[in-house]
Design an enzyme around this catalytic site. Structure first.
Site, PDB file in Angstrom:
ATOM      1  N   ASN A 120       0.850  -1.185   0.000  1.00  4.79           N
ATOM      2  CA  ASN A 120       0.000   0.000   0.000  1.00  4.79           C
ATOM      3  C   ASN A 120       0.888   1.238   0.000  1.00  4.79           C
ATOM      4  O   ASN A 120       1.460   1.609   1.018  1.00  4.79           O
ATOM      5  CB  ASN A 120      -0.912  -0.018   1.231  1.00  4.79           C
ATOM      6  CG  ASN A 120      -1.840   1.187   1.288  1.00  4.79           C
ATOM      7  OD1 ASN A 120      -1.956   1.945   0.330  1.00  4.79           O
ATOM      8  ND2 ASN A 120      -2.505   1.371   2.412  1.00  4.79           N
TER       9      ASN A 120
ATOM     10  N   LYS B  75      -0.016   4.237  -0.282  1.00  7.48           N
ATOM     11  CA  LYS B  75      -0.730   5.374   0.323  1.00  7.48           C
ATOM     12  C   LYS B  75      -0.546   6.617  -0.572  1.00  7.48           C
ATOM     13  O   LYS B  75      -0.558   6.488  -1.793  1.00  7.48           O
ATOM     14  CB  LYS B  75      -0.272   5.592   1.766  1.00  7.48           C
ATOM     15  CG  LYS B  75      -0.426   4.326   2.611  1.00  7.48           C
ATOM     16  CD  LYS B  75      -0.156   4.531   4.080  1.00  7.48           C
ATOM     17  CE  LYS B  75      -0.328   3.217   4.813  1.00  7.48           C
ATOM     18  NZ  LYS B  75      -0.143   3.360   6.272  1.00  7.48           N
TER      19      LYS B  75
ATOM     20  N   HIS C 274      -9.504   0.724   5.333  1.00  3.84           N
ATOM     21  CA  HIS C 274      -8.254   1.065   6.014  1.00  3.84           C
ATOM     22  C   HIS C 274      -8.528   2.075   7.120  1.00  3.84           C
ATOM     23  O   HIS C 274      -9.359   2.973   6.972  1.00  3.84           O
ATOM     24  CB  HIS C 274      -7.242   1.635   5.017  1.00  3.84           C
ATOM     25  CG  HIS C 274      -5.845   1.657   5.539  1.00  3.84           C
ATOM     26  ND1 HIS C 274      -5.409   2.611   6.430  1.00  3.84           N
ATOM     27  CD2 HIS C 274      -4.791   0.838   5.317  1.00  3.84           C
ATOM     28  CE1 HIS C 274      -4.141   2.378   6.719  1.00  3.84           C
ATOM     29  NE2 HIS C 274      -3.739   1.308   6.059  1.00  3.84           N
TER      30      HIS C 274
ATOM     31  N   GLU D 131      -7.001   4.570   8.158  1.00  2.00           N
ATOM     32  CA  GLU D 131      -6.790   5.988   7.841  1.00  2.00           C
ATOM     33  C   GLU D 131      -8.033   6.598   7.209  1.00  2.00           C
ATOM     34  O   GLU D 131      -8.306   7.787   7.387  1.00  2.00           O
ATOM     35  CB  GLU D 131      -5.563   6.124   6.925  1.00  2.00           C
ATOM     36  CG  GLU D 131      -4.265   5.833   7.664  1.00  2.00           C
ATOM     37  CD  GLU D 131      -3.099   5.494   6.770  1.00  2.00           C
ATOM     38  OE1 GLU D 131      -2.029   5.198   7.309  1.00  2.00           O
ATOM     39  OE2 GLU D 131      -3.260   5.510   5.528  1.00  2.00           O
TER      40      GLU D 131
ATOM     41  N   GLU E  28      -4.979  -4.992  10.886  1.00  2.00           N
ATOM     42  CA  GLU E  28      -4.000  -3.918  11.064  1.00  2.00           C
ATOM     43  C   GLU E  28      -4.292  -3.160  12.358  1.00  2.00           C
ATOM     44  O   GLU E  28      -5.146  -2.263  12.370  1.00  2.00           O
ATOM     45  CB  GLU E  28      -4.054  -2.942   9.881  1.00  2.00           C
ATOM     46  CG  GLU E  28      -3.636  -3.534   8.561  1.00  2.00           C
ATOM     47  CD  GLU E  28      -3.256  -2.447   7.567  1.00  2.00           C
ATOM     48  OE1 GLU E  28      -2.129  -2.450   7.085  1.00  2.00           O
ATOM     49  OE2 GLU E  28      -4.108  -1.581   7.298  1.00  2.00           O
TER      50      GLU E  28
ATOM     51  N   GLY F 293       2.586   2.545  10.810  1.00  2.00           N
ATOM     52  CA  GLY F 293       3.488   3.672  10.614  1.00  2.00           C
ATOM     53  C   GLY F 293       4.165   4.171  11.868  1.00  2.00           C
ATOM     54  O   GLY F 293       4.810   5.216  11.853  1.00  2.00           O
TER      55      GLY F 293
ATOM     56  N   SER G 219       3.621  -1.841  10.372  1.00  2.59           N
ATOM     57  CA  SER G 219       5.078  -1.712  10.472  1.00  2.59           C
ATOM     58  C   SER G 219       5.800  -3.030  10.162  1.00  2.59           C
ATOM     59  O   SER G 219       6.785  -3.386  10.805  1.00  2.59           O
ATOM     60  CB  SER G 219       5.479  -1.194  11.857  1.00  2.59           C
ATOM     61  OG  SER G 219       4.961   0.109  12.086  1.00  2.59           O
TER      62      SER G 219
END
Length: 248
Positions: free
Chosen positions: A10, A12, A94, A96, A165, A171, A211
């Protein structure tokens, strides 16, 4: 039959024409395990660039898709448009987008149904925040996110890859321990067995994201219910190939 290992990259909101061409050139020439299904997901502007330059055997995913057909939906991409461009996967749910854009479980479920109906595979993301984990609500959150998809009427999960996730590990450099990740993956599979049937539970791939790097991927890949990875920042680096080959 064993579940095929799956690794998604991904990107992003990262990359330029030049850097994405470099990543693709590296992937095209790399020795990637033939036993691993590989999908990369650049920003929407570069989906066609990626598809045109990638060798066969590596697929491309959109980072989003809308739940309605073509029409007056400014800024969105339809399932039909992805199919027309030979984009075969979409990453949905996701964290985010759930957090920043306030996408609800129900909205993610509708988009998942639309993608599947249109012939697009879905990497369906789920995961909890640090606060939710510390409050022992991990499974409540994760199963609510997955249950919404089942409640939306999705019967066939053969084109869904579930990506666990933990939000606190995305991240941040923090990684769920092998035991933490396996515990959640196992619980997801047990839920599938009860709610969706034993065959779906056995065949559905559940991958880990948060990560993931070339340093921790092999140990994680050794867990019985971890069937691959959804990789963020590391997918932009040459070491992404090491993650692809984690199970080799």
């Amino acid at each position: 039959m064993p579940r095929q290992f799956f690794v998604g990259g991904n990107f992003k909101m990262n990359g330029t024409i030049s850097t994405i061409k470099d990543i693709i050139s590296h992937l095209n020439s790399a020795q990637c395990s033939a036993d691993t299904e590989v999908v990369i997901s650049p920003p929407s502007l570069y989906l066609l660039l990626a598809r045109e330059h990638l060798r066969s055997g590596i697929e491309v995913a959109a980072q989003n898709v809308f739940d309605k057909p073509n029409g007056a939906f400014t800024g969105e991409i339809s399932v039909a448009q992805l199919k027309d461009s030979n984009i075969t996967w979409a990453i949905l749910g996701h964290s985010e987008r759930r957090v920043i854009l306030q996408e609800s479980d129900e909205f993610v479920a509708k988009k998942t149904q639309a993608a599947l109906d249109g012939g697009i595979g879905v990497v369906l993301c789920c995961g909890e925040t640090l606060e939710q984990r510390e409050a022992n609500k991990t499974m409540d959150v994760v199963l609510a996110q997955l249950s919404a998809v089942a409640k939306a009427g999705v019967k066939d999960w053969s084109k869904i890859v579930v990506a666990y996730e933990p939000v606190w590990a995305i991240g941040t450099g923090k990684v769920a321990s092998n035991e933490q990740a396996q515990e959640v993956h196992k619980a997801i599979r047990e839920w599938m067995g009860k709610e969706l049937g034993a065959e779906t539970a056995e065949k559905t791939r559940i991958i880990y994201g948060g990560s993931v790097s070339e340093k921790n991927c092999r140990e994680l890949a050794g867990e019985g219910d971890i069937d691959g990875f959804l990789v963020g920042g590391a997918s932009l680096k040459p070491a992404f190939v090491d993650i692809i080959n984690a199970k080799a």
